[in-house]
Design a protein around this motif. Sequence first.
Motif, PDB file in Angstrom:
ATOM      1  N   ALA A  40       0.803  -1.229   0.000  1.00 23.23           N
ATOM      2  CA  ALA A  40       0.000   0.000   0.000  1.00 23.23           C
ATOM      3  C   ALA A  40       0.838   1.283   0.000  1.00 23.23           C
ATOM      4  O   ALA A  40       0.472   2.243  -0.678  1.00 23.23           O
ATOM      5  CB  ALA A  40      -0.987  -0.012   1.165  1.00 23.23           C
ATOM      6  N   PRO A  41       1.967   1.335   0.729  1.00 25.28           N
ATOM      7  CA  PRO A  41       2.756   2.573   0.711  1.00 25.28           C
ATOM      8  C   PRO A  41       3.312   2.942  -0.668  1.00 25.28           C
ATOM      9  O   PRO A  41       3.770   4.059  -0.871  1.00 25.28           O
ATOM     10  CB  PRO A  41       3.908   2.294   1.685  1.00 25.28           C
ATOM     11  N   PHE A  42       3.254   2.015  -1.613  1.00 23.70           N
ATOM     12  CA  PHE A  42       3.867   2.235  -2.920  1.00 23.70           C
ATOM     13  C   PHE A  42       2.844   2.549  -4.018  1.00 23.70           C
ATOM     14  O   PHE A  42       3.206   2.596  -5.188  1.00 23.70           O
ATOM     15  CB  PHE A  42       4.728   1.022  -3.290  1.00 23.70           C
ATOM     16  N   GLY A  43       1.599   2.771  -3.650  1.00 23.97           N
ATOM     17  CA  GLY A  43       0.627   3.265  -4.615  1.00 23.97           C
ATOM     18  C   GLY A  43      -0.450   2.283  -5.033  1.00 23.97           C
ATOM     19  O   GLY A  43      -0.353   1.074  -4.824  1.00 23.97           O
ATOM     20  N   THR A  44      -1.459   2.850  -5.634  1.00 24.81           N
ATOM     21  CA  THR A  44      -2.646   2.099  -6.054  1.00 24.81           C
ATOM     22  C   THR A  44      -2.325   1.067  -7.128  1.00 24.81           C
ATOM     23  O   THR A  44      -2.845  -0.050  -7.093  1.00 24.81           O
ATOM     24  CB  THR A  44      -3.734   3.070  -6.545  1.00 24.81           C
ATOM     25  N   GLY A  45      -1.489   1.427  -8.079  1.00 29.97           N
ATOM     26  CA  GLY A  45      -1.153   0.475  -9.144  1.00 29.97           C
ATOM     27  C   GLY A  45      -0.532  -0.793  -8.610  1.00 29.97           C
ATOM     28  O   GLY A  45      -0.874  -1.893  -9.037  1.00 29.97           O
ATOM     29  N   LEU A  46       0.374  -0.650  -7.655  1.00 30.73           N
ATOM     30  CA  LEU A  46       1.010  -1.844  -7.086  1.00 30.73           C
ATOM     31  C   LEU A  46       0.020  -2.632  -6.235  1.00 30.73           C
ATOM     32  O   LEU A  46       0.061  -3.867  -6.212  1.00 30.73           O
ATOM     33  CB  LEU A  46       2.258  -1.460  -6.292  1.00 30.73           C
ATOM     34  N   LEU A 105       8.906  -5.691  -4.976  1.00 34.57           N
ATOM     35  CA  LEU A 105       8.134  -5.327  -3.779  1.00 34.57           C
ATOM     36  C   LEU A 105       6.922  -6.243  -3.610  1.00 34.57           C
ATOM     37  O   LEU A 105       6.614  -6.682  -2.499  1.00 34.57           O
ATOM     38  CB  LEU A 105       7.680  -3.870  -3.854  1.00 34.57           C
ATOM     39  N   LEU A 106       6.250  -6.540  -4.700  1.00 32.97           N
ATOM     40  CA  LEU A 106       5.083  -7.420  -4.643  1.00 32.97           C
ATOM     41  C   LEU A 106       5.487  -8.803  -4.140  1.00 32.97           C
ATOM     42  O   LEU A 106       4.835  -9.364  -3.256  1.00 32.97           O
ATOM     43  CB  LEU A 106       4.447  -7.501  -6.033  1.00 32.97           C
ATOM     44  N   LEU A 142      15.409 -11.605  -3.117  1.00 33.81           N
ATOM     45  CA  LEU A 142      14.509 -10.447  -3.237  1.00 33.81           C
ATOM     46  C   LEU A 142      14.979  -9.222  -2.455  1.00 33.81           C
ATOM     47  O   LEU A 142      14.984  -8.110  -2.989  1.00 33.81           O
ATOM     48  CB  LEU A 142      13.105 -10.839  -2.770  1.00 33.81           C
ATOM     49  N   TRP A 143      15.314  -9.406  -1.205  1.00 36.44           N
ATOM     50  CA  TRP A 143      15.604  -8.259  -0.342  1.00 36.44           C
ATOM     51  C   TRP A 143      16.762  -7.395  -0.834  1.00 36.44           C
ATOM     52  O   TRP A 143      16.658  -6.170  -0.801  1.00 36.44           O
ATOM     53  CB  TRP A 143      15.820  -8.706   1.097  1.00 36.44           C
ATOM     54  N   PRO A 144      17.879  -7.976  -1.310  1.00 35.67           N
ATOM     55  CA  PRO A 144      18.980  -7.114  -1.766  1.00 35.67           C
ATOM     56  C   PRO A 144      18.652  -6.326  -3.039  1.00 35.67           C
ATOM     57  O   PRO A 144      19.378  -5.405  -3.398  1.00 35.67           O
ATOM     58  CB  PRO A 144      20.126  -8.098  -2.030  1.00 35.67           C
ATOM     59  N   ALA A 145      17.560  -6.683  -3.719  1.00 34.30           N
ATOM     60  CA  ALA A 145      17.229  -6.045  -4.994  1.00 34.30           C
ATOM     61  C   ALA A 145      16.551  -4.688  -4.841  1.00 34.30           C
ATOM     62  O   ALA A 145      16.392  -3.966  -5.831  1.00 34.30           O
ATOM     63  CB  ALA A 145      16.340  -6.985  -5.816  1.00 34.30           C
ATOM     64  N   VAL A 146      16.122  -4.350  -3.625  1.00 36.04           N
ATOM     65  CA  VAL A 146      15.494  -3.048  -3.376  1.00 36.04           C
ATOM     66  C   VAL A 146      16.109  -2.430  -2.122  1.00 36.04           C
ATOM     67  O   VAL A 146      16.803  -3.106  -1.359  1.00 36.04           O
ATOM     68  CB  VAL A 146      13.949  -3.162  -3.223  1.00 36.04           C
ATOM     69  N   ALA A 147      15.817  -1.164  -1.912  1.00 31.98           N
ATOM     70  CA  ALA A 147      16.347  -0.468  -0.741  1.00 31.98           C
ATOM     71  C   ALA A 147      15.826  -1.098   0.547  1.00 31.98           C
ATOM     72  O   ALA A 147      14.665  -1.527   0.613  1.00 31.98           O
ATOM     73  CB  ALA A 147      15.967   1.010  -0.786  1.00 31.98           C
ATOM     74  N   ALA A 148      16.665  -1.133   1.564  1.00 29.12           N
ATOM     75  CA  ALA A 148      16.294  -1.726   2.853  1.00 29.12           C
ATOM     76  C   ALA A 148      15.054  -1.065   3.435  1.00 29.12           C
ATOM     77  O   ALA A 148      14.211  -1.747   4.030  1.00 29.12           O
ATOM     78  CB  ALA A 148      17.461  -1.628   3.830  1.00 29.12           C
ATOM     79  N   GLU A 149      14.897   0.234   3.241  1.00 29.43           N
ATOM     80  CA  GLU A 149      13.708   0.904   3.794  1.00 29.43           C
ATOM     81  C   GLU A 149      12.432   0.454   3.081  1.00 29.43           C
ATOM     82  O   GLU A 149      11.351   0.438   3.684  1.00 29.43           O
ATOM     83  CB  GLU A 149      13.844   2.426   3.785  1.00 29.43           C
ATOM     84  N   ASP A 150      12.541   0.055   1.822  1.00 31.00           N
ATOM     85  CA  ASP A 150      11.374  -0.480   1.112  1.00 31.00           C
ATOM     86  C   ASP A 150      11.006  -1.859   1.652  1.00 31.00           C
ATOM     87  O   ASP A 150       9.825  -2.166   1.840  1.00 31.00           O
ATOM     88  CB  ASP A 150      11.641  -0.550  -0.396  1.00 31.00           C
ATOM     89  N   VAL A 151      12.011  -2.689   1.887  1.00 35.61           N
ATOM     90  CA  VAL A 151      11.754  -4.011   2.481  1.00 35.61           C
ATOM     91  C   VAL A 151      11.082  -3.815   3.835  1.00 35.61           C
ATOM     92  O   VAL A 151      10.060  -4.449   4.131  1.00 35.61           O
ATOM     93  CB  VAL A 151      13.059  -4.824   2.639  1.00 35.61           C
ATOM     94  N   LEU A 163      11.175  -8.784  10.691  1.00 32.59           N
ATOM     95  CA  LEU A 163      12.023  -7.618  10.905  1.00 32.59           C
ATOM     96  C   LEU A 163      13.360  -8.010  11.525  1.00 32.59           C
ATOM     97  O   LEU A 163      14.382  -7.360  11.249  1.00 32.59           O
ATOM     98  CB  LEU A 163      11.313  -6.583  11.783  1.00 32.59           C
ATOM     99  N   ALA A 164      13.387  -9.059  12.306  1.00 31.08           N
ATOM    100  CA  ALA A 164      14.627  -9.512  12.930  1.00 31.08           C
ATOM    101  C   ALA A 164      15.655  -9.955  11.890  1.00 31.08           C
ATOM    102  O   ALA A 164      16.857  -9.962  12.184  1.00 31.08           O
ATOM    103  CB  ALA A 164      14.340 -10.654  13.904  1.00 31.08           C
ATOM    104  N   GLU A 165      15.208 -10.314  10.693  1.00 31.25           N
ATOM    105  CA  GLU A 165      16.129 -10.750   9.637  1.00 31.25           C
ATOM    106  C   GLU A 165      16.729  -9.589   8.866  1.00 31.25           C
ATOM    107  O   GLU A 165      17.660  -9.781   8.085  1.00 31.25           O
ATOM    108  CB  GLU A 165      15.401 -11.677   8.652  1.00 31.25           C
ATOM    109  N   LEU A 166      16.161  -8.390   9.019  1.00 32.66           N
ATOM    110  CA  LEU A 166      16.662  -7.236   8.281  1.00 32.66           C
ATOM    111  C   LEU A 166      18.025  -6.805   8.822  1.00 32.66           C
ATOM    112  O   LEU A 166      18.227  -6.768  10.027  1.00 32.66           O
ATOM    113  CB  LEU A 166      15.698  -6.061   8.393  1.00 32.66           C
ATOM    114  N   PRO A 167      18.937  -6.451   7.905  1.00 29.13           N
ATOM    115  CA  PRO A 167      20.224  -5.919   8.379  1.00 29.13           C
ATOM    116  C   PRO A 167      20.003  -4.607   9.121  1.00 29.13           C
ATOM    117  O   PRO A 167      19.129  -3.824   8.769  1.00 29.13           O
ATOM    118  CB  PRO A 167      21.021  -5.687   7.093  1.00 29.13           C
ATOM    119  N   ARG A 168      20.777  -4.388  10.126  1.00 28.81           N
ATOM    120  CA  ARG A 168      20.669  -3.147  10.910  1.00 28.81           C
ATOM    121  C   ARG A 168      21.357  -2.011  10.218  1.00 28.81           C
ATOM    122  O   ARG A 168      22.258  -2.065   9.536  1.00 28.81           O
ATOM    123  CB  ARG A 168      21.281  -3.347  12.296  1.00 28.81           C
TER     124      ARG A 168
END
Length: 168
Positions: A40-46, A105-106, A142-151, A163-168
């Motif tokens: 949802a934060p990425f828009g109606t089209g997505l 993202l999807l 998947l995760w390295p392909a987009v910005a960490a804040e998007d993940v 969230l515990a798996e996300l790099p700090r």
Amino acid sequence: MSTLTLAEVDALAAEAHAGQTDRIGVPYVEHVRAVADGVAPFGTGLRMAALLHDVLEDTALTAEDLLRAGVPAAVVATVVRVTRVPGAGYEEMLREVVRDHSATLLKISDNAHNSHPDRAAHLPEADRLRLAERYRAARAVLWPAVAAEDVRAVVERVNPALLAELPR
């Protein structure tokens, strides 16, 4: 022909998945709605693409049907990108997905929902372990392909346990 609204795409997804249930017996449309909420934060089209992300694999609808119904072409393109081609492996599909930000993202949202502990708890142990490894391996692509804040934006909405798996 007019372009469908988000509510109309939701209704199309509900109709397409009518009578289908997921692996744990929940109406399938609830899965696609959860995936749509994640993006949802990425828009109606997505969000539209997320609602429709499984229709080409799991229903009789085609990309042409979606276009004729009034689904925007960019939305259909994202749905096509996340759809496994017959004969193609899961890893091959992921390599195609990560070439596109929206598709990535999807799939992150889809993966996060499929990995949710509340859902996994209803699966037989062998399935739970097999799928957990599959989804973990997919996140590594998947995760390295987009910005960490998007993940983080997606995972916080769909499966905060990840969230515990996300790099700090």
